[in-house]
Design a protein around this motif. Structure first.
Motif, mmCIF file in Angstrom:
data_model
loop_
_atom_site.group_PDB
_atom_site.id
_atom_site.type_symbol
_atom_site.label_atom_id
_atom_site.label_comp_id
_atom_site.label_asym_id
_atom_site.label_seq_id
_atom_site.Cartn_x
_atom_site.Cartn_y
_atom_site.Cartn_z
ATOM 1 N N LEU A 222 0.821 -1.209 0.000
ATOM 2 C CA LEU A 222 0.000 0.000 0.000
ATOM 3 C C LEU A 222 0.856 1.260 0.000
ATOM 4 O O LEU A 222 0.488 2.273 -0.596
ATOM 5 N N ALA A 223 2.014 1.191 0.641
ATOM 6 C CA ALA A 223 2.920 2.340 0.644
ATOM 7 C C ALA A 223 3.408 2.650 -0.766
ATOM 8 O O ALA A 223 3.470 3.820 -1.171
ATOM 9 N N VAL A 224 3.755 1.620 -1.520
ATOM 10 C CA VAL A 224 4.192 1.833 -2.905
ATOM 11 C C VAL A 224 3.072 2.482 -3.713
ATOM 12 O O VAL A 224 3.288 3.425 -4.477
ATOM 13 N N ILE A 225 1.866 1.992 -3.528
ATOM 14 C CA ILE A 225 0.715 2.497 -4.281
ATOM 15 C C ILE A 225 0.442 3.964 -3.947
ATOM 16 O O ILE A 225 0.269 4.797 -4.839
ATOM 17 N N VAL A 226 0.398 4.293 -2.667
ATOM 18 C CA VAL A 226 0.112 5.672 -2.262
ATOM 19 C C VAL A 226 1.207 6.619 -2.745
ATOM 20 O O VAL A 226 0.930 7.711 -3.263
ATOM 21 N N ARG A 227 2.445 6.210 -2.610
ATOM 22 C CA ARG A 227 3.550 7.066 -3.065
ATOM 23 C C ARG A 227 3.498 7.291 -4.568
ATOM 24 O O ARG A 227 3.696 8.413 -5.044
ATOM 25 N N GLU A 228 3.239 6.241 -5.327
ATOM 26 C CA GLU A 228 3.183 6.396 -6.782
ATOM 27 C C GLU A 228 1.952 7.181 -7.233
ATOM 28 O O GLU A 228 1.930 7.732 -8.332
ATOM 29 N N ALA A 229 0.945 7.236 -6.354
ATOM 30 C CA ALA A 229 -0.227 8.069 -6.639
ATOM 31 C C ALA A 229 0.010 9.524 -6.260
ATOM 32 O O ALA A 229 -0.878 10.362 -6.426
ATOM 33 N N GLY A 230 1.201 9.839 -5.741
ATOM 34 C CA GLY A 230 1.551 11.213 -5.421
ATOM 35 C C GLY A 230 1.535 11.578 -3.960
ATOM 36 O O GLY A 230 1.788 12.722 -3.603
ATOM 37 N N LEU A 232 2.415 10.938 0.363
ATOM 38 C CA LEU A 232 3.534 10.684 1.260
ATOM 39 C C LEU A 232 3.147 9.563 2.211
ATOM 40 O O LEU A 232 1.989 9.489 2.662
ATOM 41 N N PHE A 233 4.104 8.705 2.556
ATOM 42 C CA PHE A 233 3.813 7.539 3.379
ATOM 43 C C PHE A 233 5.068 7.214 4.176
ATOM 44 O O PHE A 233 6.084 6.845 3.613
ATOM 45 N N THR A 234 5.002 7.386 5.500
ATOM 46 C CA THR A 234 6.152 7.133 6.360
ATOM 47 C C THR A 234 5.715 6.371 7.605
ATOM 48 O O THR A 234 4.527 6.169 7.850
ATOM 49 N N GLY A 239 9.926 8.404 10.133
ATOM 50 C CA GLY A 239 11.048 7.618 9.642
ATOM 51 C C GLY A 239 10.692 6.753 8.450
ATOM 52 O O GLY A 239 9.530 6.671 8.018
ATOM 53 N N GLU A 240 11.706 6.087 7.913
ATOM 54 C CA GLU A 240 11.516 5.184 6.791
ATOM 55 C C GLU A 240 10.717 3.951 7.217
ATOM 56 O O GLU A 240 10.695 3.571 8.403
ATOM 57 N N LEU A 241 10.088 3.327 6.256
ATOM 58 C CA LEU A 241 9.391 2.077 6.524
ATOM 59 C C LEU A 241 10.408 0.940 6.552
ATOM 60 O O LEU A 241 11.092 0.685 5.569
#
Length: 265
Positions: A222-230, A232-234, A239-241
């Motif tokens: 889901l983090a990849v999806i949200v980030r590629e949709a524009g 932010l996801f931390t 911090g980093e996932l």
């Protein structure tokens, strides 16, 4: 990158059929050491996903919710939760999804989230640099995909926030501050939970998610999806996932992310 995404989509489609068949029938349920339920369908779906991925990438590592780590030091490691939302699956409501992500040297690069029993099925997917996409149904390689994009809310009065699994967060002083300073100012607050609030965020239907009491397998794809949709996801602290993440903050815009982060730290 495309070969990895194609493999993840094929694995998700295969697992989705296993899950649909199980959901329609009867299945055995047992309780794990952490008191969470697991079914024979979870296990069958994970084995199905691993078989598809291992056949194409035998040197890759694999970290599954039900059977643990295999080759964790590999350059590429697949992160899989075959049924994220097993409690919903057991109780017979369709708020669960198969989550498949690929991590390359600690960086998440591919994510597939397939909700096989949510309506007629729904699949979101993304790869690094390739954008985020939605497909109606479980076979994302056989149906047309539509690009998705997060919304534009920059301030609390514009924003719809979804919160999930807040048991740990609710016991901390910062949650009291958050409840007092943020919740009354939001346009809307809900608790969609599991895959759904991240699908809604990626598709511009809500604007932020705050969630605690999770592990990396729940949110990697889901983090990849949200980030590629524009978006932010931390991790919740900014911090980093990592494999040890326990809470997350995701938002549609940098302005909204920063505003929420200030109140949570």
């Amino acid at each position: 990158m495309q070969q990895f995404l194609d493999a993840a989509l094929d694995a998700a489609t295969a697992a989705a059929q296993v899950i649909r068949d199980g959901y329609a029938g009867s299945f055995r349920v047992r309780t794990k050491a952490d008191a969470s339920p697991v079914t024979e369908v979870d296990e069958a779906a994970e084995k199905t996903i691993k078989a598809v991925l291992a056949a194409r990438f035998p040197d890759h590592g694999f970290y599954g919710e039900e059977f643990g780590l295999d080759r964790p030091d590999a350059e590429y490691v697949w992160l899989v939760d075959p049924i994220d939302g097993t409690k919903a699956f057991v109780r017979g409501y369709p708020m669960f999804s198969a989550q498949i992500a690929l991590m390359h040297r600690g960086e998440l690069i591919v994510g597939v989230s397939c909700a096989p029993c949510f309506g007629d099925g729904e699949t979101f997917y993304a790869s690094r640099g390739g954008g985020a996409w939605r497909v109606a149904g479980i076979d994302a390689r056989a149906r047309p995909a539509v690009p998705v994009r997060v919304g534009r809310a920059e301030s609390f009065p514009e924003a719809a926030l979804s919160m999930g699994n807040i048991a740990t967060l609710a016991g901390e002083p910062r949650f009291a501050r958050f409840a007092a300073n943020v919740i009354p100012r939001l346009q809307r607050i809900r608790g969609y939970g599991d895959f759904l609030h991240y699908h809604l965020l990626a598709g511009g239907k809500i604007d932020a998610v705050v969630e605690s009491d999770i592990n990396i397998l729940d949110i990697a794809a889901l983090a990849v999806i949200v980030r590629e949709a524009g978006g932010l996801f931390t991790a919740l602290d900014g911090g980093e996932l990592t494999l040890d993440v326990r809470g997350v903050l995701a938002a549609a815009t940098p302005e909204l992310y920063r505003a929420l982060a200030r109140e949570l730290r």
